[in-house]
Write an enzyme that holds these catalytic residues in place. Structure first.
Site, PDB file in Angstrom:
ATOM      1  N   ASN A 184      -4.650  18.663 -13.412  1.00 55.35           N
ATOM      2  CA  ASN A 184      -4.829  18.075 -15.287  1.00 55.35           C
ATOM      3  C   ASN A 184      -6.238  16.713 -14.809  1.00 55.35           C
ATOM      4  O   ASN A 184      -7.282  16.124 -16.200  1.00 55.35           O
ATOM      5  CB  ASN A 184      -3.936  17.234 -15.079  1.00 55.35           C
ATOM      6  CG  ASN A 184      -3.539  19.150 -15.801  1.00 55.35           C
ATOM      7  OD1 ASN A 184      -3.076  20.059 -15.196  1.00 55.35           O
ATOM      8  ND2 ASN A 184      -1.930  18.867 -16.420  1.00 55.35           N
ATOM      9  N   HIS A 205     -38.154  17.572 -51.213  1.00 52.03           N
ATOM     10  CA  HIS A 205     -38.205  17.869 -52.408  1.00 52.03           C
ATOM     11  C   HIS A 205     -39.171  19.017 -51.543  1.00 52.03           C
ATOM     12  O   HIS A 205     -39.589  19.858 -52.683  1.00 52.03           O
ATOM     13  CB  HIS A 205     -38.079  17.756 -53.352  1.00 52.03           C
ATOM     14  CG  HIS A 205     -37.242  16.539 -54.377  1.00 52.03           C
ATOM     15  ND1 HIS A 205     -35.923  16.445 -54.050  1.00 52.03           N
ATOM     16  CD2 HIS A 205     -37.976  14.920 -54.262  1.00 52.03           C
ATOM     17  CE1 HIS A 205     -35.320  15.154 -54.137  1.00 52.03           C
ATOM     18  NE2 HIS A 205     -36.952  14.601 -54.662  1.00 52.03           N
ATOM     19  N   SER A 222     -46.707  41.089 -33.425  1.00 52.18           N
ATOM     20  CA  SER A 222     -45.281  41.829 -34.391  1.00 52.18           C
ATOM     21  C   SER A 222     -45.732  43.254 -33.517  1.00 52.18           C
ATOM     22  O   SER A 222     -47.211  43.320 -33.312  1.00 52.18           O
ATOM     23  CB  SER A 222     -45.994  41.274 -35.061  1.00 52.18           C
ATOM     24  OG  SER A 222     -46.017  43.142 -36.223  1.00 52.18           O
ATOM     25  N   LYS A 241     -50.487  39.354 -36.966  1.00 57.31           N
ATOM     26  CA  LYS A 241     -49.873  38.048 -36.989  1.00 57.31           C
ATOM     27  C   LYS A 241     -49.802  37.536 -35.743  1.00 57.31           C
ATOM     28  O   LYS A 241     -50.033  37.863 -34.878  1.00 57.31           O
ATOM     29  CB  LYS A 241     -48.659  39.129 -36.944  1.00 57.31           C
ATOM     30  CG  LYS A 241     -47.693  39.833 -38.497  1.00 57.31           C
ATOM     31  CD  LYS A 241     -48.190  38.922 -38.946  1.00 57.31           C
ATOM     32  CE  LYS A 241     -46.735  37.767 -39.525  1.00 57.31           C
ATOM     33  NZ  LYS A 241     -45.692  38.431 -39.261  1.00 57.31           N
ATOM     34  N   GLU A 280     -38.423  29.479 -34.650  1.00 60.61           N
ATOM     35  CA  GLU A 280     -37.891  30.419 -35.754  1.00 60.61           C
ATOM     36  C   GLU A 280     -36.289  30.280 -34.735  1.00 60.61           C
ATOM     37  O   GLU A 280     -34.938  30.310 -35.083  1.00 60.61           O
ATOM     38  CB  GLU A 280     -37.965  31.847 -35.845  1.00 60.61           C
ATOM     39  CG  GLU A 280     -38.917  31.713 -36.899  1.00 60.61           C
ATOM     40  CD  GLU A 280     -40.392  32.676 -37.247  1.00 60.61           C
ATOM     41  OE1 GLU A 280     -40.064  32.545 -38.346  1.00 60.61           O
ATOM     42  OE2 GLU A 280     -40.033  33.478 -35.993  1.00 60.61           O
ATOM     43  N   GLN A 339      -9.080  24.230 -21.313  1.00 61.58           N
ATOM     44  CA  GLN A 339      -9.785  24.720 -20.258  1.00 61.58           C
ATOM     45  C   GLN A 339     -11.089  25.581 -21.145  1.00 61.58           C
ATOM     46  O   GLN A 339     -12.385  25.496 -20.238  1.00 61.58           O
ATOM     47  CB  GLN A 339      -9.025  25.557 -19.966  1.00 61.58           C
ATOM     48  CG  GLN A 339      -9.779  26.707 -19.000  1.00 61.58           C
ATOM     49  CD  GLN A 339      -9.145  27.319 -18.197  1.00 61.58           C
ATOM     50  OE1 GLN A 339      -8.278  27.248 -16.806  1.00 61.58           O
ATOM     51  NE2 GLN A 339      -9.242  29.057 -18.276  1.00 61.58           N
TER      52      GLN A 339
HETATM   53  N1  ARG Z   1      -8.978  25.299 -15.480  1.00 57.56           N
HETATM   54  C1  ARG Z   1      -8.230  23.988 -16.645  1.00 57.56           C
HETATM   55  C2  ARG Z   1      -9.072  23.939 -16.964  1.00 57.56           C
HETATM   56  O1  ARG Z   1     -10.397  23.575 -16.861  1.00 57.56           O
HETATM   57  C3  ARG Z   1      -7.571  23.125 -14.915  1.00 57.56           C
HETATM   58  C4  ARG Z   1      -6.811  22.167 -15.052  1.00 57.56           C
HETATM   59  C5  ARG Z   1      -5.427  23.627 -15.048  1.00 57.56           C
HETATM   60  N2  ARG Z   1      -4.433  22.609 -15.038  1.00 57.56           N
HETATM   61  C6  ARG Z   1      -2.750  23.824 -15.618  1.00 57.56           C
HETATM   62  N3  ARG Z   1      -1.805  22.150 -15.104  1.00 57.56           N
HETATM   63  N4  ARG Z   1      -2.634  24.660 -15.163  1.00 57.56           N
HETATM   64  O2  ARG Z   1      -8.636  22.534 -18.191  1.00 57.56           O
END
Ligand code: ARG
Length: 463
Positions: free
Chosen positions: A113, A159, A280, A286, A293, A325
């Site tokens: 995390n 405009h 084209s 063209k 675009e 994620q």
């Molecule tokens: N692949 C996960 C992400 O991108 C990493 C973190 C995962 N953490 C967990 N507690 N499962 O967020």
């Protein structure tokens, strides 16, 4: 994907369903974070050694193992273990395979995390620098073109109706201004994201004596995050980054739209080099502005990414949830599309010529000098609202009599409309002349365009 044994096999019984294994993975797209994951891991391991949580030798083994993995990935020689969920686990398990037990200590005091939050921030810092460089190159291309067209006049539209005459350079420099805001918005985003979440662990930090300031300093972060519960969940910077990309695209799509119109046979204001046109499969005559675009069309992907990111964040419970994620998919889309389109815009701007003769020949159409004439009357002491009305009636009179421009009216006709009008009115009544007499700073006039060019030449030298 084949079934695999995970490092939480001691907790979960049985095998994951194949469908679940495929569903949960992010390795297919987060592998592009590998450099940052490795740099972050080395900083973390170095700190663990300083804090005596691992030995110096263990750190050195971890460091050289990670560098080897990094080199292998860079050389395309690393075989990704697709049974790993994400880049963090792929690298950690490769490290353990490579160096054995020391590798098992890398994740001390860390969670994916805080690890992933660190990785994205490191990646984004570099990406912002890249995008800023692309923006600068685009600005330089505009300024270079502006130098060619300071004296050339075109109609400005509001405009999409002919409005007032401006220097082509002033028109071109309007995009340099938009890009300057894109540049500084990214710088701002970078300031806010440059904070280290590392050491926040899964949500509550760690009971181990981690030195968060050390890893932050090593990784070039300006400070450490203050609250671990917030730090593992904070993706505000992802939404901000995508928003920055969305505005870059808004500006590029405006350019695209303008130039698609300017390139039409009806306008013929510009000629984009053949290298940036397509033809084209059916109509042999063209020359199509497909790049522009596509630029306009790709804007949708970045706007979509922004809405997706904001929606991912909406009403998530506090702290880390796997929803997060998905952030990378959208952040990467925004970065890649903006990067690609900025490059394409620079190339097109550099390879486009304005048909100045053609534009000049049509300047007499559309009463571009009407506002200047109203201001002429103001200078003669007529209240503006009244002047506006007088010129409005004169334009209507021209249209009734089949006259294309105000200058085609006779002095008697002018005098009949307002006895303050003199024969000097004819000096006002030509678009090029108007463009030379704008008085306000930052106007679309020739003098203003020239001083804006000088300003940007100087400013872009150091950007
Ligand atoms: N692949 C996960 C992400 O991108 C990493 C973190 C995962 N953490 C967990 N507690 N499962 O967020």
């Amino acid at each position: 994907m084949k079934k695999t044994e995970k490092n939480w096999e001691k907790r979960l019984s049985g095998q994951s369903d194949d469908l679940a294994v495929d569903f949960v993975e992010s390795l297919s797209y987060d592998r592009r974070l590998y450099k940052y994951d490795i740099v972050g891991s080395i900083a973390h391991a170095r700190m663990l050694a300083t804090q005596k949580l691992i030995t110096k030798e263990e750190f050195e083994r971890i460091q050289s193992g990670l560098i080897e993995i990094s080199d292998q990935i860079a050389a395309g020689k690393f075989v990704f273990d697709n049974t790993q969920e994400d880049i963090h686990m792929a690298i950690e398990s490769a490290l353990i395979q490579k160096i054995g037990d020391a590798g098992k200590k890398l994740h001390t005091g860390r969670s994916r995390n805080d690890q992933v939050a660190t990785d994205i921030r490191l990646w984004m810092r570099d990406e912002i620098e890249l995008l800023q460089t692309r923006i600068t190159l685009l600005q330089k291309a505009f300024v270079k073109q502006a130098e060619k067209y300071a004296e050339a006049i075109m109609p400005a539209y509001t405009h999409l109706q002919r409005a007032q005459p401006v220097s082509i350079a002033a028109y071109l420099l309007s995009f340099v201004e938009q890009s300057a805001r894109d540049f500084s918005r990214l710088a701002d985003c970078c300031k806010r994201l440059n904070i280290s979440p590392l050491g926040s662990g899964a949500v509550a930090g760690s009971t181990l004596p981690l030195d968060r300031a050390q890893t932050a300093q090593n990784l070039g972060f300006a400070e450490v995050s203050r609250n671990s519960i917030d730090a593992v969940a904070d993706r505000d910077f992802c939404a901000e980054f995508i928003f920055c990309g969305a505005l870059v695209m808004a500006h590029l799509s405006k350019l695209a739209e303008d130039w698609i119109i300017y390139m039409s046979g009806e306008f013929s204001f510009i000629r984009i080099d053949d290298a940036y046109c397509t033809s084209s499969s059916m109509m042999p005559q063209k020359r199509n502005p497909d790049m522009l675009e596509l630029m306009r069309g790709k804007t949708g992907s970045v706007y979509g990414a922004l809405v997706a990111m904001l929606t991912i964040l909406k009403a998530q419970p506090s702290t880390y949830n796997r929803d997060l994620q998905e952030d990378k998919l959208h952040v990467f889309t925004a970065a890649d599309v903006a990067d690609q389109c900025l490059q394409m815009a620079e190339a097109i701007v550099s390879h486009t010529a304005f048909n100045t003769d053609k534009i000049a020949a049509s300047l007499d159409k559309g009463f571009l000098d009407a506002t200047a004439m109203a201001e002429y009357l103001v200078k003669k002491g007529i209240p503006f609202r009244q002047a506006h009305g007088i010129v409005g009636s004169l334009v209507a009179q021209c249209e009734k009599e089949g006259k294309e421009k105000l200058a085609d009216l006779t002095l008697e006709q002018f005098f009949a409309a307002c006895d303050k009008i003199d024969k000097d009115v004819y000096e006002t009544l030509n678009p090029k002349g108007v463009c030379a007499t704008y008085k306000t700073d930052g106007s679309g006039g020739i003098e203003s365009a020239k001083s804006q060019i000088a300003y940007w030449q100087e400013r872009l030298k150091t950007q």
